[in-house]
Design a protein around this motif. Sequence first.
Motif, PDB file in Angstrom:
ATOM      1  N   ASN A 145      19.896 156.839 -37.532  1.00 22.91           N
ATOM      2  CA  ASN A 145      19.939 155.581 -38.272  1.00 22.91           C
ATOM      3  C   ASN A 145      20.829 154.596 -37.514  1.00 22.91           C
ATOM      4  N   LYS A 146      20.203 153.565 -36.948  1.00 22.07           N
ATOM      5  CA  LYS A 146      20.954 152.615 -36.102  1.00 22.07           C
ATOM      6  C   LYS A 146      22.041 151.888 -36.876  1.00 22.07           C
ATOM      7  N   THR A 147      21.771 151.560 -38.127  1.00 23.15           N
ATOM      8  CA  THR A 147      22.752 150.835 -38.928  1.00 23.15           C
ATOM      9  C   THR A 147      23.998 151.691 -39.156  1.00 23.15           C
ATOM     10  N   LEU A 148      23.781 152.934 -39.548  1.00 21.60           N
ATOM     11  CA  LEU A 148      24.917 153.829 -39.781  1.00 21.60           C
ATOM     12  C   LEU A 148      25.682 154.097 -38.486  1.00 21.60           C
ATOM     13  N   PHE A 149      24.963 154.257 -37.386  1.00 20.62           N
ATOM     14  CA  PHE A 149      25.624 154.499 -36.098  1.00 20.62           C
ATOM     15  C   PHE A 149      26.448 153.288 -35.682  1.00 20.62           C
ATOM     16  N   SER A 150      25.911 152.095 -35.898  1.00 22.00           N
ATOM     17  CA  SER A 150      26.626 150.878 -35.530  1.00 22.00           C
ATOM     18  C   SER A 150      27.897 150.724 -36.353  1.00 22.00           C
ATOM     19  N   GLN A 151      27.778 151.016 -37.652  1.00 21.24           N
ATOM     20  CA  GLN A 151      28.953 150.891 -38.529  1.00 21.24           C
ATOM     21  C   GLN A 151      30.057 151.867 -38.135  1.00 21.24           C
ATOM     22  N   ARG A 253      15.649 156.535 -47.182  1.00 22.58           N
ATOM     23  CA  ARG A 253      16.560 155.856 -48.123  1.00 22.58           C
ATOM     24  C   ARG A 253      17.877 155.453 -47.457  1.00 22.58           C
ATOM     25  N   GLY A 254      18.003 155.731 -46.177  1.00 24.04           N
ATOM     26  CA  GLY A 254      19.219 155.364 -45.459  1.00 24.04           C
ATOM     27  C   GLY A 254      20.382 156.303 -45.691  1.00 24.04           C
ATOM     28  N   GLY A 273      12.253 149.774 -44.309  1.00 31.77           N
ATOM     29  CA  GLY A 273      13.237 148.881 -43.710  1.00 31.77           C
ATOM     30  C   GLY A 273      14.394 149.575 -43.017  1.00 31.77           C
ATOM     31  N   VAL A 274      14.245 150.855 -42.717  1.00 34.04           N
ATOM     32  CA  VAL A 274      15.318 151.580 -42.021  1.00 34.04           C
ATOM     33  C   VAL A 274      15.238 151.293 -40.527  1.00 34.04           C
TER      34      VAL A 274
END
Length: 415
Positions: A145-151, A253-254, A273-274
């Motif tokens: 998950n790119k969003t989680l990795f970025s955070q 679900r992210g 939208g993931v």
Amino acid sequence: MASALGMTATLAGCGGPGDSSDVTLRLVAADYGDSKANSSQKYWDKLVDAYEADHPGVDVEVSVYPWTDVDRKVKEMVAAGHAPDMAQIGAYADYAAKGQLYKVDDVLSIPVQANFESQLTDAGEMDRTQYGMPFAASTRLLFFNKTLFSQAGLTPPETWDELAADARALKAKGVKFPYALPLGPEEAQAETMQWLLSGGDGYTDDVGTYSIDSQQNVDTFDWLKDELVGKGLTGPVAPAKLNRADAFAAFTRGEVGMLSGHPTLMKTAAAKGVKFGMVPMPGVDGRAKATMGVADWMMAFKKNGHGEQVGDFLDYVYDDKNVLAFSHEYDLLPVTSSASDAMAADKDDADLAPFLEELPTAVLYPVGKTSWAGVSADVKKQIAKAVSPGGSPAGILGSLQIAATTADSAAQSQG
């Protein structure tokens, strides 16, 4: 219904074109769709209409069943003496061992047979003779998950140590499943095989003998138990209770940082939208030497004597345009070299390119063994115990090895 499907005109052994004037070929196939709108019946109906238009002497009837039913349907038909002419299902070895299938080189033309990807041809062989024709293939990649990795300020892992470090960082950020490890009964044999390959071994050794309890495999499950599961990095659901479908749903679900996935996850994750990335599965000291490949199989039964007509129809089935149409419809990989080359060259297929790149080094289940179905079922039931609290990887893998060796010996003595 099964017996009706299997009834065939008594034209066994018909040869010349004139003799095939009223042959009906019957194919039983699996459904790859997830709704009526994309049922595989639509794919086959379109293909058959085009084939019959050019072959007025041959009718082809295709019956499509869900994956949960199709293998059983074919087994019942064969047992009742009403084998279909062709079946597109999950395994061919039992039928080949009983002498019920045509050899592939007795039905397919040489150019079509030679066009299969080589490792898929190998997986379709029993005793160095090919009986199974690969029909669809997929490989696995590590989804993240790119969003989680970025955070969490992370980059995708290339080694086991990096994967564990990323999982720890994700857990610290409150991610529910840092690494989702589905060892539930649905498809535990797949997650297991991916990790065994990642650790440098697999279910069998280089000569095809079961090596489930090899030291490398024990080391792999020791690491999973100690470094991921034991440290709470696989989420709130015990691996024994987590099925692949549930892990995939959690990813969409992210809620999942990383998991091993196949091409169909791309579409469902994107639809939710993931933002995700995909990289080769990490190995002990770098990317894994091999990834897992899965193939489903087409086979031709000898019962009705329609080998010539079956071969002509299957030559058409494996034409590039049909192979690519099926692959595009269901996000699967082509099983022929020419269709794979076409997909690799097509910019519209860029999302499948990473999976396609893994195919040449992919290792498949040992489907040429009649014992594999039982071994796979045992793995689904037992393997999660290896990573459970108080579980013994060496003990569980050892018991699986004994059962596999026993089953393989029994199968060979019957062969």
